[in-house]
Design a protein around this motif. Structure first.
Motif, PDB file in Angstrom:
ATOM      1  N   GLY A 371       7.504  28.223  34.187  1.00  0.00           N
ATOM      2  CA  GLY A 371       8.326  27.015  34.052  1.00  0.00           C
ATOM      3  C   GLY A 371       8.826  26.883  32.621  1.00  0.00           C
ATOM      4  N   PHE A 372       8.987  25.643  32.148  1.00  0.00           N
ATOM      5  CA  PHE A 372       9.501  25.376  30.795  1.00  0.00           C
ATOM      6  C   PHE A 372       8.350  24.890  29.899  1.00  0.00           C
ATOM      7  N   HIS A 373       8.398  25.302  28.646  1.00  0.00           N
ATOM      8  CA  HIS A 373       7.440  24.739  27.689  1.00  0.00           C
ATOM      9  C   HIS A 373       7.567  23.229  27.664  1.00  0.00           C
ATOM     10  N   GLU A 384      18.473  23.104  32.712  1.00  0.00           N
ATOM     11  CA  GLU A 384      18.879  24.517  32.761  1.00  0.00           C
ATOM     12  C   GLU A 384      18.126  25.311  33.832  1.00  0.00           C
ATOM     13  N   ALA A 385      17.128  24.705  34.466  1.00  0.00           N
ATOM     14  CA  ALA A 385      16.390  25.419  35.529  1.00  0.00           C
ATOM     15  C   ALA A 385      17.317  25.647  36.721  1.00  0.00           C
ATOM     16  N   ARG A 386      17.341  26.879  37.211  1.00  0.00           N
ATOM     17  CA  ARG A 386      18.187  27.257  38.354  1.00  0.00           C
ATOM     18  C   ARG A 386      17.303  27.915  39.398  1.00  0.00           C
ATOM     19  N   PRO A 387      16.981  27.225  40.473  1.00  0.00           N
ATOM     20  CA  PRO A 387      16.068  27.830  41.448  1.00  0.00           C
ATOM     21  C   PRO A 387      16.580  29.181  41.937  1.00  0.00           C
TER      22      PRO A 387
HETATM   23  S1  SF4 Z   1      13.554  27.260  38.574  1.00  0.00           S
HETATM   24 FE1  SF4 Z   1      12.119  28.919  39.121  1.00  0.00          FE
HETATM   25  S2  SF4 Z   1      12.381  30.482  37.577  1.00  0.00           S
HETATM   26 FE2  SF4 Z   1      13.312  28.578  36.792  1.00  0.00          FE
HETATM   27  S3  SF4 Z   1      11.702  27.604  35.579  1.00  0.00           S
HETATM   28 FE3  SF4 Z   1      11.569  26.765  37.642  1.00  0.00          FE
HETATM   29  S4  SF4 Z   1      10.070  28.096  38.677  1.00  0.00           S
HETATM   30 FE4  SF4 Z   1      10.740  29.175  36.863  1.00  0.00          FE
END
Ligand code: SF4
Length: 417
Positions: A371-373, A384-387
């Motif tokens: 994930g993100f810090h 900015e997370a993109r599944p």
């Molecule tokens: S969207 Fe998926 S790859 Fe991106 S931070 Fe979340 S778990 Fe990780």
């Protein structure tokens, strides 16, 4: 004669790490230990003795079964007895790497002395290019010296790997780092996120020093392509997997992938060698332990208390460690992968406060990505997370990295070929 092989076999690394003391001739603001490097009275500042360093190496080799070691300072080339230490590691079958800023290696003849002492390779810290490097390491002229050092290492026929920390000023020159790595014939380049470990918490991670992931990605993607085209191994550490282009997922190492990177550190010996007694000049060594039930409790204990307690109550403390070691040995015999994976998750969640956003819930990589810090998410959010949904849901941390070719030295990686 050095024999370099390529391998896609993803097995547990057997590389250890040792910190000799937090004394350094640079002042990189993103250094994990910058506060104790600046504070000469800090108990971890001074270098330890050669005898103590040898004792630590012996334990890595004979108890933890490590086959190679990354030697760090601070800056290990200013440790007065570094050459005898390198030779000792070589003699006991622990191939020695120095993680270095290169300033000392710019002097004529020094690289050759390391060659003769038995060095395996240098992992050189190139944090930018030209004035950017000088600025972030806090030493005018440092880039010229590191360039000279890289030439000298190459002339001495010692393999080179490169570390580059992606703090904000470095992002525009990431491709220049790649060019330099190609020019000097580096075997591997590690691009490392500027993440909050140890002293980095102390006000040095700010909006003007931490780049947004969306700023990093274009430069990083171009750099990986350039390096791979030239046959250089690339590793990206501590960035969310969804930032990677599909073709680069094999290069991204989160905590769950890290123990399978042959150039990274064995969680088990790493946990022991980063305990305070193994990082300071004064005092003896901690009792040895293995990962598994109880290991983190021992790690998190007050180390000095533990040491004093062991002296005052050697029997009780001895029983405690013996019990932990027995349980851990059984757990590892039954399922080492599970034990290491639990440790990976603890490092992400407990040690570094990794967090996930709503997008992560739909992501097929959620079980193998950190994930993100936490503090990154506080600075910039999770937008900015993109599944990732173009692959099946996976629980296998090696699903992508097993496609990556690693360049290893046959002398200490024969078991991984
Ligand atoms: S969207 Fe998926 S790859 Fe991106 S931070 Fe979340 S778990 Fe990780």
């Amino acid at each position: 004669m050095i024999r370099i092989e390529k391998t896609k076999k993803r097995v547990f690394t057997r590389r250890g790490v040792v910190w000799l003391g937090q004394t350094c001739n640079q002042r990189c603001y993103f250094c994990y230990f910058i506060s104790r490097i600046e504070d000469h009275s800090h108990p971890l500042h001074a270098f330890m003795s050669l005898d103590k360093a040898k004792e630590i190496m012996n334990r890595l080799r004979y108890f933890y079964g490590n086959r190679s070691v990354d030697i760090q300072g601070g800056e290990p080339t200013i440790f007065k007895e570094i050459l005898p230490l390198v030779s000792h590691c070589r003699e006991i079958g622990l191939s020695p790497t120095l993680i270095t800023n290169g300033l000392v290696l710019a002097r004529p003849g020094v690289a050759q002395e390391y060659h003769d002492a038995g060095i395996r390779d240098f992992l050189v810290s190139l944090h930018g290019y030209g004035e950017v490097h000088d600025e972030v390491v806090g030493v005018p002229g440092a880039f010229e010296k590191i360039s000279k050092a890289l030439e000298n290492i190459r002339e001495a026929e010692i393999p080179i790997r490169i570390n580059s920390t992606m703090s904000k000023p470095v992002i525009p020159v990431l491709t220049k780092v790649a060019e330099k790595a190609i020019e000097v014939g580096a075997l591997a380049v590690n691009y490392i996120a500027f993440n909050p470990f140890v002293d980095q918490h102390t006000g040095r991670r700010r909006n003007d020093t931490v780049a947004r992931y969306s700023e990093i990605v274009p430069q990083l993607t171009e750099s990986i392509d350039m390096l791979e085209e030239a046959g250089v191994e690339v590793n990206v550490r501590y960035l969310p997997l969804c930032l990677a282009e599909e073709r680069h997922r094999k290069n991204f190492y989160n905590y769950q992938q890290l123990p399978f990177d042959l150039h990274e550190w064995d969680y088990q010996s790493w946990m022991w060698s980063m305990m305070t007694p193994q990082m300071m000049k004064e005092g003896g060594l901690n009792p040895l332990f293995r990962l598994g039930t109880g290991a983190r409790t021992l790690y998190r204990a007050d180390h000095l208390y533990l040491r004093d307690n062991a002296e005052a109550h050697p029997f009780k403390t001895g029983i405690k460690y013996a019990a932990q070691r027995t349980v851990a040995r059984i757990q590892q015999a039954v399922n080492k992968e599970k034990v290491y994976r639990e440790e990976a998750k603890d490092r992400a969640v407990i040690d570094c406060n990794y967090t996930r956003g709503p997008a992560c819930a739909a992501c097929h990589l959620r079980y193998i990505c950190d994930g993100f810090h936490g503090d990154y998410a506080e600075f910039f959010g999770m937008d900015e997370a993109r599944p990732v949904t173009d692959v099946p849901v996976t629980e296998d941390p090696r699903v992508f990295i097993r496609e990556q070719e690693k360049h290893v030295l046959a002398e200490d990686c024969d078991w991984a070929l």
